[in-house]
Design an enzyme around this catalytic site. Structure first.
Site, PDB file in Angstrom:
ATOM      1  CG  HIS A   1       6.609   0.688   4.974  1.00  0.00           C
ATOM      2  ND1 HIS A   1       5.282   0.952   5.153  1.00  0.00           N
ATOM      3  CD2 HIS A   1       7.270   1.667   5.626  1.00  0.00           C
ATOM      4  CE1 HIS A   1       5.131   2.051   5.863  1.00  0.00           C
ATOM      5  NE2 HIS A   1       6.334   2.516   6.157  1.00  0.00           N
TER       6      HIS A   1
ATOM      7  CG  ASP B   1       4.120  -8.008  -0.431  1.00  0.00           C
ATOM      8  OD1 ASP B   1       4.688  -7.005   0.025  1.00  0.00           O
ATOM      9  OD2 ASP B   1       3.264  -7.959  -1.334  1.00  0.00           O
TER      10      ASP B   1
HETATM   11  P1  ADP Z   1       3.910  -2.557  -2.517  1.00  0.00           P
HETATM   12  O1  ADP Z   1       3.992  -1.677  -1.349  1.00  0.00           O
HETATM   13  O2  ADP Z   1       5.029  -3.533  -2.622  1.00  0.00           O
HETATM   14  O3  ADP Z   1       3.721  -1.849  -3.794  1.00  0.00           O
HETATM   15  P2  ADP Z   1       1.253  -3.239  -1.493  1.00  0.00           P
HETATM   16  O4  ADP Z   1       0.295  -4.288  -1.912  1.00  0.00           O
HETATM   17  O5  ADP Z   1       1.488  -3.175  -0.036  1.00  0.00           O
HETATM   18  O6  ADP Z   1       2.600  -3.476  -2.326  1.00  0.00           O
HETATM   19  O7  ADP Z   1       0.738  -1.832  -1.943  1.00  0.00           O
HETATM   20  C1  ADP Z   1       0.417  -1.595  -3.283  1.00  0.00           C
HETATM   21  C2  ADP Z   1      -0.393  -0.305  -3.355  1.00  0.00           C
HETATM   22  O8  ADP Z   1      -0.386   0.126  -4.701  1.00  0.00           O
HETATM   23  C3  ADP Z   1      -1.818  -0.495  -2.925  1.00  0.00           C
HETATM   24  O9  ADP Z   1      -2.247   0.591  -2.159  1.00  0.00           O
HETATM   25  C4  ADP Z   1      -2.563  -0.580  -4.243  1.00  0.00           C
HETATM   26  O10 ADP Z   1      -3.864  -0.035  -4.175  1.00  0.00           O
HETATM   27  C5  ADP Z   1      -1.729   0.245  -5.166  1.00  0.00           C
HETATM   28  N1  ADP Z   1      -1.814  -0.298  -6.543  1.00  0.00           N
HETATM   29  C6  ADP Z   1      -1.373  -1.472  -6.965  1.00  0.00           C
HETATM   30  N2  ADP Z   1      -1.649  -1.673  -8.264  1.00  0.00           N
HETATM   31  C7  ADP Z   1      -2.303  -0.583  -8.692  1.00  0.00           C
HETATM   32  C8  ADP Z   1      -2.833  -0.154  -9.944  1.00  0.00           C
HETATM   33  N3  ADP Z   1      -2.743  -0.869 -11.069  1.00  0.00           N
HETATM   34  N4  ADP Z   1      -3.403   1.048  -9.972  1.00  0.00           N
HETATM   35  C9  ADP Z   1      -3.475   1.807  -8.860  1.00  0.00           C
HETATM   36  N5  ADP Z   1      -2.990   1.463  -7.675  1.00  0.00           N
HETATM   37  C10 ADP Z   1      -2.393   0.297  -7.578  1.00  0.00           C
HETATM   38  C1  G6P Z   2       7.162  -0.589  -1.631  1.00  0.00           C
HETATM   39  C2  G6P Z   2       8.205   0.048  -0.773  1.00  0.00           C
HETATM   40  C3  G6P Z   2       8.043   1.562  -0.777  1.00  0.00           C
HETATM   41  C4  G6P Z   2       8.053   2.062  -2.199  1.00  0.00           C
HETATM   42  C5  G6P Z   2       7.003   1.336  -3.026  1.00  0.00           C
HETATM   43  C6  G6P Z   2       7.024   1.751  -4.480  1.00  0.00           C
HETATM   44  O1  G6P Z   2       5.924  -0.318  -1.082  1.00  0.00           O
HETATM   45  O2  G6P Z   2       8.107  -0.459   0.545  1.00  0.00           O
HETATM   46  O3  G6P Z   2       9.058   2.187  -0.045  1.00  0.00           O
HETATM   47  O4  G6P Z   2       7.814   3.454  -2.239  1.00  0.00           O
HETATM   48  O5  G6P Z   2       7.233  -0.050  -2.933  1.00  0.00           O
HETATM   49  O6  G6P Z   2       8.308   1.610  -5.048  1.00  0.00           O
HETATM   50  P1  G6P Z   2       9.098   2.827  -5.660  1.00  0.00           P
HETATM   51  O7  G6P Z   2      10.463   2.292  -5.940  1.00  0.00           O
HETATM   52  O8  G6P Z   2       8.358   3.201  -6.885  1.00  0.00           O
HETATM   53  O9  G6P Z   2       9.107   3.936  -4.670  1.00  0.00           O
END
Ligand code: ADP
Ligand code: G6P
Length: 732
Positions: free
Chosen positions: A172, A373
């Site tokens: 991911h 990202d």
């Molecule tokens: P990552 O996987 O690195 O966290 P992504 O943008 O792919 O980044 O996914 C982030 C996820 O977390 C999204 O589904 C988003 O809706 C959720 N998210 C991010 N910030 C918030 C927040 N403040 N409150 C709730 N959900 C959040």
């Molecule tokens: C990214 C990674 C996931 C991970 C998420 C939140 O989306 O690809 O594997 O679960 O970040 O991070 P955390 O360390 O809280 O699981």
């Protein structure tokens, strides 16, 4: 593997394994409670399992105390928690996963810490996950492993998995270029483990290409770049690029249902992220500050609303980042705020999806500017929520999402002026342009939503890889034509395991007629010299090959004879002849169950191929001790212990000797060297020749090698020699 093998697997339940379960358990004063886990991965997989059924294996987020029972939310699939101790959590999760791999995979190697102990604990935890996967795999069609926390699991699962279950992995996060990934001291272990899968998925082609490059250059795996198939260790793995989507309809519905914002307020530029240094939050704030400098007309009219979900606060870098952001918010607000307006509104917390959808919908600009990202789901969720007056997406070109979301305003997040201008353009864009851009973005995200992604991946995993076509001329020409050019070729070949398959007894290992033909074809060329470099005695190897015009190096090069050079016998050999016979007699005495001693003049080899596995360890120990006591160096060979005189001479030195004797000290100006061998003793030659020759390690996919490439076996060597025999003529 036949493509029918996983025939109905797409309809069967799925075993999903990821570090996190879809929820985390928290301990409060009134007991344990559950909360949805943050991040894109969970948002992506929960609906998949709800639909397909199966088991989700993962870590519940805290270590249970004696007597505590884990609260499990009601899900239409099974939950299999994997418990981690505090130390494991520290080293496997905070350590190797988040301090080593996370920055490295995001091409930020300066932030990576390499700690062997962290890696060891990562391996232990991956083993535990693998055991849980195997245990739950009965009746499943697919074991689907997710993300960088579990890169060592596939190999362990493969060792135990029943054959009709497909094994797949999806990363991911980004996969970095070779030059970065190879900084990892354990790059081989991770890459070879991943290749135990039938299918490996990445978000975009660039990551898949980086991975293919790494397995080719680090492991010497055979890669077909056009079909993205990899052959390694006797199996074929398919690599694919499949960008993940979001739950488009769900977000669309949530946005329609969300409370409406009061009209007439300032315009909102929205940032939504986990608090992570890859997300570029400080850079974004600085870009916003720059906007206010460059375009003062936005002061008091625009606000940057930044939501940050707390994340990985036990890792120092994340704590520092939080402080930096707190400081920046204060500084920028202090600089620009007026009595009725503050430029940055900053919320450090998680929001529920309904509220988030409302904010998405009402934002005039989505500012999604990660420094790197894998994909970025926020950009996609925001697009799905543009159900009324549409906003503008400003998107980092360093996010995987930028590969497909071309209608966004793409920016370089490191370029503050450029980003500030893009925000300005977004804030002032007319409605027609906004509508056109959003319409195109929505169409694509609706079509390529999460369900489409899952279906495509599960379908791809159900179709087992076809085999790569047998190695052929095109491949050899690609590797060697430029290297050889018009030069003369000095071809060095090991014998056993390279020109003939390994046999129970050395006398049975004879050249096949086809191999003899291509060998003769090479030797008959005026521009090619062939040398056989063997652990057999000089006489032994000359007899069994039986070709007059070749150069032969016996006893790992201690004795050499060939056309155009004087006979060579290492000066210390005389001292070893007698000693070798004494040692041989001692070894004969311990040789039971078919073990035997091959006498090779000044050296010898103790063979134990016919000895039952259970009795080997003790026998090997004894044989090595005797060899050592007799003043030799014991070295492991295929089902054998070699006794080598400790005189600093090996196949590498022998090759150098031949090259200098035949072509003079400036040999590298006149010949191109090719060496193929299958054995640990050939590694001496690979090391010596690294950068000076094209080297091939035959077979043994799991052994590390210094060779430039691997060939799967003797058949591939025959094909290679066939190409060399037929290639266009060079210098004579
Ligand atoms: P990552 O996987 O690195 O966290 P992504 O943008 O792919 O980044 O996914 C982030 C996820 O977390 C999204 O589904 C988003 O809706 C959720 N998210 C991010 N910030 C918030 C927040 N403040 N409150 C709730 N959900 C959040
Ligand atoms: C990214 C990674 C996931 C991970 C998420 C939140 O989306 O690809 O594997 O679960 O970040 O991070 P955390 O360390 O809280 O699981």
């Amino acid at each position: 593997m036949a493509s029918s093998e996983f025939a109905d697997s797409a309809d069967r339940p799925i075993v999903v394994a990821s570090n996190r379960l879809p929820f985390t358990v928290q301990r409060r004063s009134d007991g344990l409670s559950v909360q949805a886990a943050p991040g894109g991965l969970v948002s992506a997989l929960d609906p998949v399992l709800c639909h397909q059924g199966g088991t989700w294996i993962g870590w519940p987020g805290l270590e249970l105390r004696a007597g505590e029972k884990m609260p499990v939310p009601d899900r239409p699939y099974a939950i299999a928690p994997v418990q981690l101790t505090d130390t494991e959590l520290q080293r496997y999760y905070h350590g190797f996963s988040n301090r080593t791999l996370w920055p490295l995979l995001h091409s930020m190697p300066g932030r990576s810490r390499f700690d062997r102990r962290d890696f060891e604990v990562y391996a232990v935890v991956n083993q535990r996950f693998a055991e849980a996967m195997v245990e739950r795999s009965d009746g499943a069609g697919l074991v689907w492993i997710h993300d960088y926390h579990l890169m060592l699991s596939p190999r362990r699962v493969r060792e135990e998995l029943v054959r009709d279950v497909a094994l797949a992995f999806f990363l991911h996060v980004p996969f970095p270029p070779y030059d970065i990934f190879r900084l990892l001291p354990w790059d081989r272990e991770l890459l070879s483990s991943l290749l135990a899968c039938d299918l490996i998925g990445f978000h975009v082609r660039g990551y898949a290409r980086n991975f293919l490059d790494c397995v080719e250059r680090t492991l010497g795996a055979r890669v077909d770049h056009s079909t993205m198939l990899v052959e390694y260790g006797g199996r074929t793995t398919r690599v694919c690029a499949l960008p993940i989507g979001t739950e488009f309809e769900t977000f669309d519905d949530l946005a329609r249902a969300a409370r409406t914002r009061a009209a007439g307020e300032e315009k909102v530029v929205l940032g939504v992220d986990r608090l992570d240094y890859t997300k570029g939050i400080p850079e974004r704030m600085r870009a916003f500050e720059r906007l206010l400098e460059l375009h003062p007309e936005h002061r008091e009219r625009v606000v940057l609303l930044q939501l940050a979900v707390p994340s990985r606060a036990q890792v120092a870098e994340y704590r520092q980042l939080k402080q930096e952001i707190d400081g920046l918010v204060g500084a920028i607000n202090g600089r620009f705020a007026t009595a009725r307006w503050s430029p940055i509104r900053y919320l450090y917390r998680s929001l529920d999806r309904g509220d988030l959808a409302g904010l998405y919908r009402d934002a005039d600009v989505a500012l999604v500017t990660p420094l790197r990202d894998g994909m970025n789901l926020v950009a996609k969720e925001w697009v799905a929520c543009q159900v009324s007056d549409p906003g503008v997406l400003v998107l980092s070109r360093l996010a995987g999402a930028a590969e497909t979301m071309r209608e966004a305003l793409l920016v370089n997040p490191y370029d503050l002026d450029g980003t500030a201008e893009a925000i300005h353009r977004a804030l002032t864009m007319d409605e027609d342009e906004r509508r056109s851009r959003i319409a195109a973005l929505r169409r694509r995200e609706q079509r390529d939503d999460l369900e489409a992604w899952t279906n495509a991946f599960v379908r791809a995993a159900a179709v087992a890889s076809e085999e790569l076509p047998t190695m052929g001329d095109t491949e050899f020409a690609g590797w060697l034509s430029d290297f050889i050019k018009q030069y003369r070729v000095a071809l060095f070949l090991d014998y056993d395991g390279t020109l003939t398959p390994l046999c129970d007894h050395p006398d049975e290992a004879v050249l096949s007629p086809e191999m003899r033909e291509v060998l003769r074809g090479c030797a008959a060329r005026d521009d090619t010299d062939v040398a056989i470099v063997s652990g057999r005695s000089l006489e032994g190897v000359r007899r069994i090959v039986g070709e007059a015009d070749l150069t032969y190096a016996g006893n790992h090069g201690l004795e050499i004879a060939g056309p155009g050079m004087p006979h060579f016998a290492h000066e210390d050999l005389v001292h070893y002849r007698e000693r070798a016979e004494d040692l041989a007699e001692q070894l004969d005495r311990i040789a039971t169950d078919g073990a035997w001693t091959e006498r090779k003049g000044p050296t010898l080899t103790f063979h134990y191929r016919s000895v039952p596995e259970t009795q080997r360890a003790g026998l090997i120990r004894e044989a090595r001790a005797l060899v050592q006591r007799a003043g030799y160096q014991p070295r492991a060979a295929h089902c054998a212990v070699e006794a080598r005189p400790p005189i600093g001479w090996d196949k590498g030195r022998a090759v150098l000797h031949i090259l200098r004797a035949r072509y003079g000290p400036a040999w590298s100006e006149s010949v191109r060297v090719i060496y193929a061998g299958d054995d640990e003793t050939d590694e001496d030659a690979f090391r010596f020749l690294s950068g000076l020759a094209m080297t091939f390690r035959i077979g043994s996919p799991d052994s590390p090698t210094a060779a430039a490439r691997r060939l799967p076996g003797v058949d591939a060597v025959r094909a290679l020699l066939g190409w060399l025999a037929r290639r266009p003529p060079g210098k004579t």
